[in-house]
Design a protein around this motif. Sequence first.
Motif, PDB file in Angstrom:
ATOM      1  N   ALA A  78       0.801  -1.222   0.000  1.00  0.00           N
ATOM      2  CA  ALA A  78       0.000   0.000   0.000  1.00  0.00           C
ATOM      3  C   ALA A  78       0.835   1.273   0.000  1.00  0.00           C
ATOM      4  N   VAL A  79       2.133   1.163   0.199  1.00  0.00           N
ATOM      5  CA  VAL A  79       2.957   2.365   0.271  1.00  0.00           C
ATOM      6  C   VAL A  79       2.936   3.074  -1.080  1.00  0.00           C
ATOM      7  N   THR A  80       2.890   4.390  -1.038  1.00  0.00           N
ATOM      8  CA  THR A  80       2.783   5.174  -2.274  1.00  0.00           C
ATOM      9  C   THR A  80       4.163   5.551  -2.808  1.00  0.00           C
ATOM     10  N   LEU A  81       4.177   5.965  -4.070  1.00  0.00           N
ATOM     11  CA  LEU A  81       5.442   6.357  -4.708  1.00  0.00           C
ATOM     12  C   LEU A  81       6.086   7.516  -3.960  1.00  0.00           C
ATOM     13  N   GLU A  82       5.281   8.426  -3.438  1.00  0.00           N
ATOM     14  CA  GLU A  82       5.819   9.564  -2.682  1.00  0.00           C
ATOM     15  C   GLU A  82       6.734   9.095  -1.553  1.00  0.00           C
ATOM     16  N   TYR A  83       6.292   8.089  -0.808  1.00  0.00           N
ATOM     17  CA  TYR A  83       7.088   7.578   0.308  1.00  0.00           C
ATOM     18  C   TYR A  83       8.246   6.714  -0.176  1.00  0.00           C
ATOM     19  N   LEU A  84       8.044   5.982  -1.264  1.00  0.00           N
ATOM     20  CA  LEU A  84       9.140   5.177  -1.815  1.00  0.00           C
ATOM     21  C   LEU A  84      10.303   6.069  -2.250  1.00  0.00           C
ATOM     22  N   LYS A  85       9.987   7.226  -2.795  1.00  0.00           N
ATOM     23  CA  LYS A  85      11.040   8.153  -3.209  1.00  0.00           C
ATOM     24  C   LYS A  85      11.847   8.630  -1.996  1.00  0.00           C
ATOM     25  N   ILE A  86      11.164   8.848  -0.885  1.00  0.00           N
ATOM     26  CA  ILE A  86      11.863   9.244   0.345  1.00  0.00           C
ATOM     27  C   ILE A  86      12.735   8.096   0.847  1.00  0.00           C
ATOM     28  N   LEU A  87      12.158   6.903   0.890  1.00  0.00           N
ATOM     29  CA  LEU A  87      12.884   5.733   1.396  1.00  0.00           C
ATOM     30  C   LEU A  87      14.039   5.335   0.476  1.00  0.00           C
ATOM     31  N   ALA A  88      13.951   5.672  -0.806  1.00  0.00           N
ATOM     32  CA  ALA A  88      15.035   5.358  -1.737  1.00  0.00           C
ATOM     33  C   ALA A  88      16.297   6.154  -1.425  1.00  0.00           C
ATOM     34  N   ARG A  89      16.155   7.207  -0.620  1.00  0.00           N
ATOM     35  CA  ARG A  89      17.309   8.016  -0.203  1.00  0.00           C
ATOM     36  C   ARG A  89      17.680   7.746   1.260  1.00  0.00           C
ATOM     37  N   ASP A  90      17.096   6.686   1.829  1.00  0.00           N
ATOM     38  CA  ASP A  90      17.341   6.369   3.230  1.00  0.00           C
ATOM     39  C   ASP A  90      18.828   6.101   3.479  1.00  0.00           C
ATOM     40  N   SER A  91      19.277   6.417   4.683  1.00  0.00           N
ATOM     41  CA  SER A  91      20.692   6.213   5.013  1.00  0.00           C
ATOM     42  C   SER A  91      21.037   4.740   5.200  1.00  0.00           C
ATOM     43  N   ASP A  92      20.021   3.895   5.388  1.00  0.00           N
ATOM     44  CA  ASP A  92      20.257   2.475   5.648  1.00  0.00           C
ATOM     45  C   ASP A  92      20.195   1.665   4.348  1.00  0.00           C
ATOM     46  N   VAL A  93      21.228   0.869   4.104  1.00  0.00           N
ATOM     47  CA  VAL A  93      21.296   0.061   2.882  1.00  0.00           C
ATOM     48  C   VAL A  93      20.127  -0.917   2.789  1.00  0.00           C
ATOM     49  N   ARG A  96      16.959   0.768   1.471  1.00  0.00           N
ATOM     50  CA  ARG A  96      17.025   1.025   0.027  1.00  0.00           C
ATOM     51  C   ARG A  96      16.923  -0.285  -0.750  1.00  0.00           C
ATOM     52  N   TRP A  97      17.481  -1.372  -0.193  1.00  0.00           N
ATOM     53  CA  TRP A  97      17.389  -2.698  -0.810  1.00  0.00           C
ATOM     54  C   TRP A  97      15.934  -3.118  -0.935  1.00  0.00           C
ATOM     55  N   GLN A  98      15.135  -2.901   0.114  1.00  0.00           N
ATOM     56  CA  GLN A  98      13.717  -3.230   0.069  1.00  0.00           C
ATOM     57  C   GLN A  98      12.995  -2.403  -0.994  1.00  0.00           C
ATOM     58  N   VAL A  99      13.301  -1.125  -1.049  1.00  0.00           N
ATOM     59  CA  VAL A  99      12.657  -0.235  -2.014  1.00  0.00           C
ATOM     60  C   VAL A  99      12.910  -0.711  -3.448  1.00  0.00           C
ATOM     61  N   ALA A 100      14.110  -1.198  -3.702  1.00  0.00           N
ATOM     62  CA  ALA A 100      14.496  -1.602  -5.059  1.00  0.00           C
ATOM     63  C   ALA A 100      13.599  -2.686  -5.637  1.00  0.00           C
ATOM     64  N   TYR A 101      12.953  -3.474  -4.798  1.00  0.00           N
ATOM     65  CA  TYR A 101      12.086  -4.553  -5.261  1.00  0.00           C
ATOM     66  C   TYR A 101      10.631  -4.119  -5.445  1.00  0.00           C
ATOM     67  N   HIS A 102      10.275  -2.915  -5.012  1.00  0.00           N
ATOM     68  CA  HIS A 102       8.857  -2.547  -4.973  1.00  0.00           C
ATOM     69  C   HIS A 102       8.284  -2.330  -6.369  1.00  0.00           C
ATOM     70  N   GLU A 103       7.087  -2.856  -6.569  1.00  0.00           N
ATOM     71  CA  GLU A 103       6.449  -2.806  -7.885  1.00  0.00           C
ATOM     72  C   GLU A 103       5.994  -1.407  -8.287  1.00  0.00           C
ATOM     73  N   LYS A 104       5.868  -0.491  -7.330  1.00  0.00           N
ATOM     74  CA  LYS A 104       5.364   0.851  -7.642  1.00  0.00           C
ATOM     75  C   LYS A 104       6.461   1.852  -7.996  1.00  0.00           C
ATOM     76  N   LEU A 105       7.694   1.421  -7.985  1.00  0.00           N
ATOM     77  CA  LEU A 105       8.788   2.351  -8.290  1.00  0.00           C
ATOM     78  C   LEU A 105       8.650   2.938  -9.684  1.00  0.00           C
ATOM     79  N   ASP A 106       8.949   4.209  -9.813  1.00  0.00           N
ATOM     80  CA  ASP A 106       9.011   4.814 -11.138  1.00  0.00           C
ATOM     81  C   ASP A 106      10.427   4.633 -11.697  1.00  0.00           C
TER      82      ASP A 106
END
Length: 214
Positions: A78-93, A96-106
């Motif tokens: 349910a997480v939106t692209l807006e939050y994925l963009k924030i998490l894609a810049r997270d300081s924790d590897v 960011r690894w989790q974000v890389a697999y998400h189907e909603k990524l642009d």
Amino acid sequence: MISSVDMLNELVERDRPDDHERLLRDEIHPTVLAAFASLSRDARWWLVRNKRTGRALFDMWVCDPDAEIRGWMANRRAVTLEYLKILARDSDVGVRWQVAYHEKLDEETRWRLARDEAPEVRSAVAASGRAGEELLVELSRDPVDYVREEVLSPSNVKVPVDVLRRLASDSDKRVRRAVVERAEVDMELLRLLAADSSADVAEAARARMARMAR
């Protein structure tokens, strides 16, 4: 329903399988959700995993001090692209690894992660099955061998032929071995690999040639 913070804490502390099921499935009372920031780490962790919590807590989850909680957020459908963009810049590897697999990524965010400083993140992009051909070409030139190997992952339905040809001569034998099993590989490439310096690669290529000749 988990109707109070006290009930939530009791379920977390008892740590029993039937309590775990409730923590994952039961509806959470709004007063419990409102207290999210003041809860213990374990209680916050269970709420992030609960199937009925969602967008009302995203603003708190995205800045939670615990990287594992931010990672679980990145894993929520349910997480939106807006939050994925924030998490894609997270300081924790790991986040960011989790974000890389998400189907909603642009595409913009996926390309950024494909150029992440951490090879684990770049590898996740390659293994996600959601990278386009142009991005797979870029990742196939990665300096880290296991990133290049993930380009050949079965999750990638189609890998460009020119990528296969380059990776068939890769410096890492695991990458060359992965080329052997790709559906797109042809007899010309298999003959090249059948003469590989690695006995494992050569044997696999000969076996694949035999199967294709049947």
